[in-house]
Each structure stands twice: as structure tokens, then as C-alpha cells.
Write an enzyme that holds these catalytic residues in place. Structure first.
Site, PDB file in Angstrom:
ATOM      1  N   ASP A 112      -7.137 -80.722  44.738  1.00  0.00           N
ATOM      2  CA  ASP A 112      -8.102 -80.161  45.687  1.00  0.00           C
ATOM      3  C   ASP A 112      -7.423 -79.845  47.021  1.00  0.00           C
ATOM      4  OD1 ASP A 112      -7.780 -82.899  45.638  1.00  0.00           O
ATOM      5  OD2 ASP A 112      -9.813 -83.384  46.262  1.00  0.00           O
TER       6      ASP A 112
ATOM      7  N   ASP B 257      -3.775 -72.975  35.718  1.00  0.00           N
ATOM      8  CA  ASP B 257      -4.538 -71.759  35.449  1.00  0.00           C
ATOM      9  C   ASP B 257      -5.208 -71.291  36.744  1.00  0.00           C
ATOM     10  OD1 ASP B 257      -5.833 -69.744  34.190  1.00  0.00           O
ATOM     11  OD2 ASP B 257      -7.060 -70.982  32.863  1.00  0.00           O
TER      12      ASP B 257
ATOM     13  N   ASP C 286      -3.606 -68.257  39.794  1.00  0.00           N
ATOM     14  CA  ASP C 286      -4.394 -67.078  40.192  1.00  0.00           C
ATOM     15  C   ASP C 286      -4.603 -67.062  41.704  1.00  0.00           C
ATOM     16  OD1 ASP C 286      -4.635 -66.125  37.649  1.00  0.00           O
ATOM     17  OD2 ASP C 286      -6.813 -65.870  37.743  1.00  0.00           O
TER      18      ASP C 286
END
Ligand code: NAD
Length: 358
Positions: A223, A247, A251
Site C-alpha cells: 500500500d 500486476d 500498470d
């Protein structure tokens, strides 16, 4: 050096951008005394149309017996109604599995000329050069048990995050090795304050690090990492993390640099590596000579660096891309006021010509 490269152009803009990468690799080969033999095969929707399957045996055999795989993109609306097992995207999972590609390397490097195309301020992103190393074949996407089952009041869906010492060790080694060729800093990203699998992840990464005393290791919770990538992305060099966290974070890192059309990726792990741009087949612009071929060309540069250990040759390609951007040439996705708009073919030719001059 003599190498055989399997070329899987695929669907949509794939067949438009792959020829540009081949020409650039051929030119670097000629310049530096290497010979690359390109052999093409069908994959994805194109292969479904030809044979009924997205990854025909001939294609898989070609990939397995080549020195590296160069892939364009697969998929498109034409094949969206097919069963999951027969969809074009299944070819990617099949290739990863059959080639033993357990590590996905995604660099997010900003070309200074494009800093204004990012949603973040120039001073935050100018100079970022991050490599995300994502574990690709383990974790919650593959862990068992998984499923959806009926309960007395409705249903219950569940997945399992699983990592073994071996899986963590091999991905950590890839990250430390990559850091040695860069700025020698690895951030290992986990959620060790909550997840037992992350507790093991952290313990094993610390153990593997003992073999790389020249590389600095830092730990960060996922986080916090998501926040730090936006707040101060320049603090990162190599990020190593699990399949699920990678993943999402890869991005996020990619978007820091502006356009999806710019970024390459590598999937490595065993003998044959696979190199492809991070974007998909872009059916909305396919056949219009509008696609940005730079992510594809840069994937070729990654192939030279990671599969063939030709770092200097990879630099030649990346420098040529940078010079063309500095001269103001842009495809539609990165166009800005005062720049010169060109199509896919012309962008490829410009980079090729620049390479000839360097
Ligand atoms: P996409 O990446 O194909 O396109 C998203 C947006 O980015 C579109 O507006 C597209 O025009 C633009 N874009 C993508 N690449 C570009 C480039 N090189 N130059 C300029 N603009 C570019 O994602 P999507 O639309 O979600 O998916 C389209 C198809 O691609 C789907 O069938 C999907 O399953 C498939 N897909 C394949 C891969 C792969 O082959 N590795 C990855 C992602 C998606």
C-alpha cells in the site's frame, strides 16, 4: 553472434508494429556483426482462424526451439464470443507456462521529451527509470484451493496465495541480477504485516540478498509502494514483488511515463525469453497506420540485453528512439502542440535511419 528468433505478430496492430522491430534488429545486427534469423508463425486470433486453436503445436515448437520469441499482440472483438479455453489470450498463458517464464520484467523509463504527456508534474517524473520484476507463475492466480461454492445463505468465492521458498528464491535472484546491471537498489514489496505468505517472501528475499552484498535491499508494504510510486517515483530502481501486487504496480508504474504505446516487457526464466510491448492489439486503431511502434521496437532492445547479453546494441536502439523523440516526431498517442505527427511506418523508418547515423 547467430540467433534464431520466433516472430509471433498476432492480431490487430501486431502485424503493423512487428515489421518495424524486425528491421531495426536487422540493422543493429548488420552494424555490429550479428546474424538474426527471423521465423514467423501464427498465434492468437490469426491462429484460431487458420487452425482452430490460439497456440498451434507448430507455433509452440518453433518458440521452444528458438533463442527468443518476439510477440506483437493477440485478441480482438472477432474472437470475444469464444470459450475461455479457445480465446486468443490463452496463447499467452500457454507460452508462459510451456517456456517456463516465471519472471516478468517491465521497465518504466521516461523519455524526458515526453514528460509533459504524463498526468504527473514534470519535476516528479523527469528522470524516472524503474524496473518492475513481477513473479508470473505463482501466487494467488494459481494457488489452490480456489473456486465458488454454495453456502446456506448464498455463495462463497475463494482463492489462495501460495509461495514456496524455491519460487521466491528464483525471482529474487532475477531482481538482484538485474539491479547489478542498473543502480544496484532493490525494493521488495510485500504485505508482511498481514499475510503469512508475505512473511515467508520477506524472509527468503533477505536470505537471497546475502549473495548480493553489492546491491542494497529495502522492504516496503504494497500500500505504501502504490503511494510512493505517485509521490516520489525516482526513489525506485528495481521493484520485486508477487504476481498479484506486480500486476497492479507494473500498470501504475507504466502510466507514469505517459503512453501505453511506449513500453516494452520481457518474460524470462528458462532458456527462451519472450519479448512484447505491454499494450494489447488495439483494435480501435488497427489497420490505420496510427499505432506507436516504439514499445515493440524497445522490446527488441530488451531481447538483445536480457536474452543475448548485447547491452551495447540495446543502447544503440534506445538512443535512436530518444533522438527521434528529441527531433519532435510523434505518433498520435503522444502528439503534443508543436510536434511532428507521423504514422507507424514513418516512425519505424525514422528510428531505422537514425540508427544508421549513430
Ligand atoms: P489495448 O492495449 O489494446 O488498447 C488500449 C488503448 O490503448 C486503446 O485506445 C488503443 O488504441 C491504445 N493503444 C494500445 N497500444 C497502442 C499503440 N501501440 N499505439 C497507440 N495507441 C495504442 O487494450 P484493450 O483495448 O483493453 O484490448 C484490446 C485487445 O487486446 C483485447 O482483445 C485484449 O484481450 C487484448 N490484449 C492483448 C494483450 C497482449 O497481447 N499481450 C494485452 C492486453 C490486451
Amino acid at each position: 553472434m547467430k540467433k534464431r528468433i520466433a516472430v509471433l505478430a498476432g492480431d490487430g496492430i501486431g502485424p503493423e508494429i512487428v515489421p518495424a522491430a524486425i528491421k531495426v534488429l536487422e540493422a543493429v545486427g548488420t552494424k555490429c556483426g550479428h546474424s538474426f534469423d527471423f521465423v514467423s508463425a501464427a498465434v492468437g486470433g490469426q491462429a484460431i482462424d487458420d487452425t482452430g486453436w490460439p497456440l498451434p503445436d507448430d507455433t509452440l515448437n518453433l518458440a521452444k526451439t528458438s533463442d527468443a520469441v518476439l510477440l506483437g499482440a493477440v485478441g480482438g472483438p472477432k474472437w470475444e464470443g469464444l470459450d475461455y479455453e479457445r480465446r486468443p489470450e490463452r496463447a499467452l498463458l500457454g507460452l508462459r507456462e510451456m517456456l517456463g517464464l516465471f519472471a516478468n520484467l517491465r521497465p518504466a523509463k521516461l523519455y524526458s521529451e515526453l514528460a509533459d504527456a504524463s498526468t504527473l508534474k514534470r519535476e516528479v517524473i523527469d528522470g524516472i527509470d524503474v524496473l518492475v520484476v513481477r513473479e508470473l507463475t505463482g501466487g494467488i492466480y494459481f494457488g489452490k484451493p480456489k473456486g465458488v461454492e454454495a453456502t446456506a445463505t448464498g455463495h462463497r468465492g475463494f482463492n489462495t496465495e501460495v509461495y514456496t521458498t524455491e519460487e521466491i528464491t528464483r525471482i529474487a535472484k532475477i531482481a538482484f541480477e538485474a539491479a547489478r546491471k542498473r543502480r544496484k537498489l532493490v525494493h521488495s514489496i510485500d504485505k508482511a504485516n498481514v499475510l503469512e505468505s508475505s512473511e515467508l517472501w520477506r524472509k527468503v528475499v533477505i536470505e537471497v540478498h546475502k549473495g548480493y552484498p553489492d546491491v542494497e535491499l529495502r522492504h516496503m508494504y504494497v500500500d505504501n509502494c502504490a503511494m510512493q510510486l505517485i509521490r516520489n517515483p525516482k526513489q525506485f530502481d528495481v521493484i520485486v514483488t508477487t504476481n498479484l501486487f506486480g500486476d497492479i504496480l507494473s500498470d501504475e508504474a507504466a502510466m507514469l511515463t505517459g503512453s501505453i504505446g511506449m513500453l516494452p516487457s520481457a518474460s524470462v526464466g528458462a532458456k527462451v525469453g519472450m519479448y512484447e510491448p505491454i499494450h494489447g492489439s488495439a483494435p480501435d486503431i488497427a489497420g490505420k497506420d496510427m499505432a506507436n511502434p516504439i514499445g515493440m521496437i524497445a522490446s527488441g532492445a530488451m531481447m538483445l540485453r536480457y536474452s543475448f547479453d548485447l547491452g551495447k546494441e540495446a543502447d544503440l536502439i534506445e538512443n535512436a528512439i530518444q533522438k527521434i523523440l528529441a527531433q519532435g516526431y510523434r505518433t498520435k498517442d503522444i502528439e503534443a502542440p508543436g510536434t511532428k505527427l507521423v504514422g507507424t511506418k514513418d516512425m519505424g523508418e525514422l528510428i531505422l535511419k537514425q540508427l544508421g547515423q549513430s
